[in-house]
Design a protein around this motif. Sequence first.
Motif, PDB file in Angstrom:
ATOM      1  N   LYS A   1     -15.854  31.529  93.889  1.00 53.39           N
ATOM      2  CA  LYS A   1     -15.180  30.953  95.050  1.00 53.39           C
ATOM      3  C   LYS A   1     -16.045  29.909  95.742  1.00 53.39           C
ATOM      4  CE  LYS A   1     -11.992  34.780  95.766  1.00 53.39           C
ATOM      5  NZ  LYS A   1     -11.517  35.889  96.630  1.00 53.39           N
ATOM      6  N   GLU A   2     -17.366  30.139  95.754  1.00 59.09           N
ATOM      7  CA  GLU A   2     -18.256  29.143  96.361  1.00 59.09           C
ATOM      8  C   GLU A   2     -18.292  27.860  95.545  1.00 59.09           C
ATOM      9  OE1 GLU A   2     -21.542  32.172  98.438  1.00 59.09           O
ATOM     10  OE2 GLU A   2     -22.105  30.945  96.696  1.00 59.09           O
ATOM     11  N   ARG A   3     -18.380  27.986  94.230  1.00 60.60           N
ATOM     12  CA  ARG A   3     -18.590  26.824  93.363  1.00 60.60           C
ATOM     13  C   ARG A   3     -17.296  26.129  92.944  1.00 60.60           C
ATOM     14  NH1 ARG A   3     -23.844  27.679  91.001  1.00 60.60           N
ATOM     15  NH2 ARG A   3     -23.579  25.747  89.796  1.00 60.60           N
ATOM     16  N   LEU A   4     -16.192  26.904  92.865  1.00 63.90           N
ATOM     17  CA  LEU A   4     -14.968  26.320  92.313  1.00 63.90           C
ATOM     18  C   LEU A   4     -13.755  26.439  93.229  1.00 63.90           C
ATOM     19  CD1 LEU A   4     -15.495  27.560  88.667  1.00 63.90           C
ATOM     20  CD2 LEU A   4     -15.429  25.172  89.409  1.00 63.90           C
ATOM     21  N   GLY A   5     -13.901  27.188  94.329  1.00 64.36           N
ATOM     22  CA  GLY A   5     -12.764  27.376  95.221  1.00 64.36           C
ATOM     23  C   GLY A   5     -12.234  26.076  95.806  1.00 64.36           C
ATOM     24  N   GLY A   6     -13.104  25.085  95.973  1.00 67.52           N
ATOM     25  CA  GLY A   6     -12.674  23.818  96.540  1.00 67.52           C
ATOM     26  C   GLY A   6     -12.266  22.780  95.523  1.00 67.52           C
ATOM     27  N   HIS A   7     -12.332  23.096  94.240  1.00 70.24           N
ATOM     28  CA  HIS A   7     -11.981  22.123  93.207  1.00 70.24           C
ATOM     29  C   HIS A   7     -10.493  21.780  93.294  1.00 70.24           C
ATOM     30  CE1 HIS A   7     -11.340  20.283  89.280  1.00 70.24           C
ATOM     31  NE2 HIS A   7     -12.657  20.164  89.168  1.00 70.24           N
ATOM     32  N   LYS A   8     -10.170  20.508  93.164  1.00 67.14           N
ATOM     33  CA  LYS A   8      -8.800  20.042  93.382  1.00 67.14           C
ATOM     34  C   LYS A   8      -7.803  20.600  92.374  1.00 67.14           C
ATOM     35  CE  LYS A   8      -9.615  15.700  90.813  1.00 67.14           C
ATOM     36  NZ  LYS A   8      -8.644  15.888  89.738  1.00 67.14           N
ATOM     37  N   ASN A   9      -8.278  21.057  91.233  1.00 67.90           N
ATOM     38  CA  ASN A   9      -7.364  21.570  90.214  1.00 67.90           C
ATOM     39  C   ASN A   9      -7.449  23.082  90.014  1.00 67.90           C
ATOM     40  OD1 ASN A   9      -8.215  18.570  88.769  1.00 67.90           O
ATOM     41  ND2 ASN A   9      -6.058  19.036  89.174  1.00 67.90           N
ATOM     42  N   VAL A  10      -8.240  23.758  90.826  1.00 70.20           N
ATOM     43  CA  VAL A  10      -8.308  25.220  90.780  1.00 70.20           C
ATOM     44  C   VAL A  10      -7.436  25.752  91.913  1.00 70.20           C
ATOM     45  CG1 VAL A  10      -9.769  27.267  90.952  1.00 70.20           C
ATOM     46  CG2 VAL A  10     -10.598  25.234  89.740  1.00 70.20           C
ATOM     47  N   GLY A  11      -6.258  26.233  91.553  1.00 67.20           N
ATOM     48  CA  GLY A  11      -5.315  26.672  92.566  1.00 67.20           C
ATOM     49  C   GLY A  11      -5.605  28.056  93.099  1.00 67.20           C
ATOM     50  N   ASP A  12      -6.066  28.947  92.231  1.00 64.63           N
ATOM     51  CA  ASP A  12      -6.290  30.319  92.656  1.00 64.63           C
ATOM     52  C   ASP A  12      -7.425  30.930  91.851  1.00 64.63           C
ATOM     53  OD1 ASP A  12      -5.731  32.587  94.219  1.00 64.63           O
ATOM     54  OD2 ASP A  12      -4.412  33.445  92.697  1.00 64.63           O
ATOM     55  N   ILE A  13      -8.208  31.758  92.519  1.00 59.78           N
ATOM     56  CA  ILE A  13      -9.266  32.544  91.874  1.00 59.78           C
ATOM     57  C   ILE A  13      -8.987  33.989  92.235  1.00 59.78           C
ATOM     58  CG2 ILE A  13     -11.741  33.016  91.750  1.00 59.78           C
ATOM     59  CD1 ILE A  13     -12.207  30.096  92.653  1.00 59.78           C
ATOM     60  N   ARG A  14      -8.746  34.831  91.233  1.00 60.36           N
ATOM     61  CA  ARG A  14      -8.310  36.195  91.509  1.00 60.36           C
ATOM     62  C   ARG A  14      -8.882  37.163  90.482  1.00 60.36           C
ATOM     63  NH1 ARG A  14      -3.373  33.193  90.037  1.00 60.36           N
ATOM     64  NH2 ARG A  14      -2.876  33.619  87.850  1.00 60.36           N
ATOM     65  N   GLY A  15      -8.970  38.419  90.878  1.00 59.60           N
ATOM     66  CA  GLY A  15      -9.452  39.420  89.951  1.00 59.60           C
ATOM     67  C   GLY A  15     -10.000  40.632  90.663  1.00 59.60           C
ATOM     68  N   ARG A  16     -10.707  41.438  89.891  1.00 57.83           N
ATOM     69  CA  ARG A  16     -11.327  42.660  90.401  1.00 57.83           C
ATOM     70  C   ARG A  16     -12.344  43.119  89.370  1.00 57.83           C
ATOM     71  NH1 ARG A  16      -7.093  47.095  91.879  1.00 57.83           N
ATOM     72  NH2 ARG A  16      -6.787  45.737  93.704  1.00 57.83           N
ATOM     73  N   GLY A  17     -13.451  43.683  89.825  1.00 57.79           N
ATOM     74  CA  GLY A  17     -14.472  44.133  88.885  1.00 57.79           C
ATOM     75  C   GLY A  17     -15.007  42.967  88.081  1.00 57.79           C
ATOM     76  N   LEU A  18     -15.089  43.129  86.773  1.00 59.45           N
ATOM     77  CA  LEU A  18     -15.496  42.026  85.889  1.00 59.45           C
ATOM     78  C   LEU A  18     -14.292  41.530  85.105  1.00 59.45           C
ATOM     79  CD1 LEU A  18     -19.006  43.246  84.683  1.00 59.45           C
ATOM     80  CD2 LEU A  18     -18.498  41.325  86.215  1.00 59.45           C
ATOM     81  N   PHE A  19     -13.237  41.204  85.858  1.00 57.11           N
ATOM     82  CA  PHE A  19     -11.964  40.774  85.285  1.00 57.11           C
ATOM     83  C   PHE A  19     -11.375  39.717  86.218  1.00 57.11           C
ATOM     84  CE2 PHE A  19      -7.545  42.259  83.766  1.00 57.11           C
ATOM     85  CZ  PHE A  19      -7.662  41.610  82.555  1.00 57.11           C
ATOM     86  N   TRP A  20     -11.681  38.428  85.926  1.00 57.76           N
ATOM     87  CA  TRP A  20     -11.346  37.339  86.833  1.00 57.76           C
ATOM     88  C   TRP A  20     -10.622  36.214  86.103  1.00 57.76           C
ATOM     89  CZ3 TRP A  20     -11.806  37.359  92.054  1.00 57.76           C
ATOM     90  CH2 TRP A  20     -12.443  38.490  92.587  1.00 57.76           C
ATOM     91  N   ALA A  21      -9.799  35.498  86.862  1.00 63.71           N
ATOM     92  CA  ALA A  21      -9.076  34.360  86.295  1.00 63.71           C
ATOM     93  C   ALA A  21      -9.080  33.195  87.269  1.00 63.71           C
ATOM     94  CB  ALA A  21      -7.639  34.753  85.961  1.00 63.71           C
ATOM     95  N   LEU A  22      -9.054  32.011  86.702  1.00 60.04           N
ATOM     96  CA  LEU A  22      -8.871  30.764  87.445  1.00 60.04           C
ATOM     97  C   LEU A  22      -7.536  30.183  87.023  1.00 60.04           C
ATOM     98  CD1 LEU A  22     -12.371  29.122  86.771  1.00 60.04           C
ATOM     99  CD2 LEU A  22     -11.765  30.647  88.648  1.00 60.04           C
TER     100      LEU A  22
END
Length: 447
Positions: free
Chosen positions: A347-368
């Motif tokens: 979220k710090e590194r990619l949350g502001g990227h213009k083409n990353v709409g959502d960052i979601r997940g739990r544990g070691l299971f994440w998606a962009l």
Amino acid sequence: MAPLSVLYTKIDNRPPEIIKSQGNYLETSDGRKIFDASCGAAVACLGHNDPRVKEAIVAQLDQIAYIYSPFFTVPAAEEIATFLTESTGGAMKKVFIVSSGTEAIEASLKMARQYFTELSEPQWQRTRFIARRQSYHGNTLGSLAAGGHKARRAIFEPIIAQNVSHVSPCYPYRDKKQGESNEEYVARLAEELEEEFQRVGPDTVCAFIAETMSGTTLGCVPAVPGYLKAMKEVCDRHGALLVLDEVMSGMGRTGTLHAWEQEDVVPDLQTVAKGLGAGYAPIGALLVGTRVAEALAKGTGSFTHSQTYQGHPIACATACAVQKIIRDDNLLENVREQGAYLEQLLKERLGGHKNVGDIRGRGLFWALEFVKDKTTKEPFPVGEGIAQKVHLTGLQKEHCVSVIPGVGVADGKNGDIVQIAPAYNVSREDVERIVEGVEGVINAVFP
């Protein structure tokens, strides 16, 4: 060069050849060392080449390699089944061991149907299932019918079962209305499920089947608080079963051994696979809840289903070793700890990227999830192949990081995600390496 005899995913497009794997790295024949941030398909949860698992496999080979489970049993099968039932606090009473997640889903569909044949005659009319759009439950004809993945179903529609209908997934990023609370959203989804029961006839439905936490076809979407509990209440109202598919999200991937432990719900049937054997041997399992197990015990006393390799001794011994390592190395705590760090960095590194709409997940299971426009959430057209571009770019020597691509998340056709699902024993330094690599890949694909 020899003819290409393997039927590859793209028939004449040979993928990179892996000649060695160790820890988090895959070494290719052309000298690349690729960080496996996807564990293959969220499978290799201990990383690669753990000597303790290899020792367990060899020890089992020294005892017995194969028996036919309908005729015989072996200690390894008894041990892993007991482990699984005890890990649920006894909520799941019986275990049917197979060789893959798809086979576990097939078994769950048969078990759900058989359950009602074990009851009084009016229940025999139950032959239908309700599942969710943008879901995936496997690629055999039965499991494909349960899934809601349009592209994988498309050419097989004329030959797959027509007794499955689909309702909306739990997908707040796109489907939750502006100003709608979680409680209101859950109530709306529960009402939709109720309406589907009424449309097809509530006394015709065997089960509602859902991924406890969605996989690649939706992209690591955790259930909204109360969602799965509300779905089970609808099922219970009509006497139907709740089947939770934890083939990808289960066995520790989300921070607890069973993903449903975090949802205040217990399924009637549950499927597991990928993290069960960590890729060292093909294995999956169907876990059978008390209600269903007791009906079988009081009825015919048997499951009308079997497979040649069910309860395979080597696969069972492998799973026992893997689960002991997860316990002894305290890896579930590490999944939670490093998962929180992975979330923070993404979220710090990619949350502001213009083409990353959502960052979601739990544990070691994440998606962009990637979008053309963050405000409108407009997805990229499927023809642009964004997810695959990200995946293939990651494999190049300047990045050397492997992620899982997924398409169709927005509407079943358009919408791209990549999943990050590293090994349970990753360190903080590994997490930093993953995020640095993924950030570089995304900046390369979206200059």
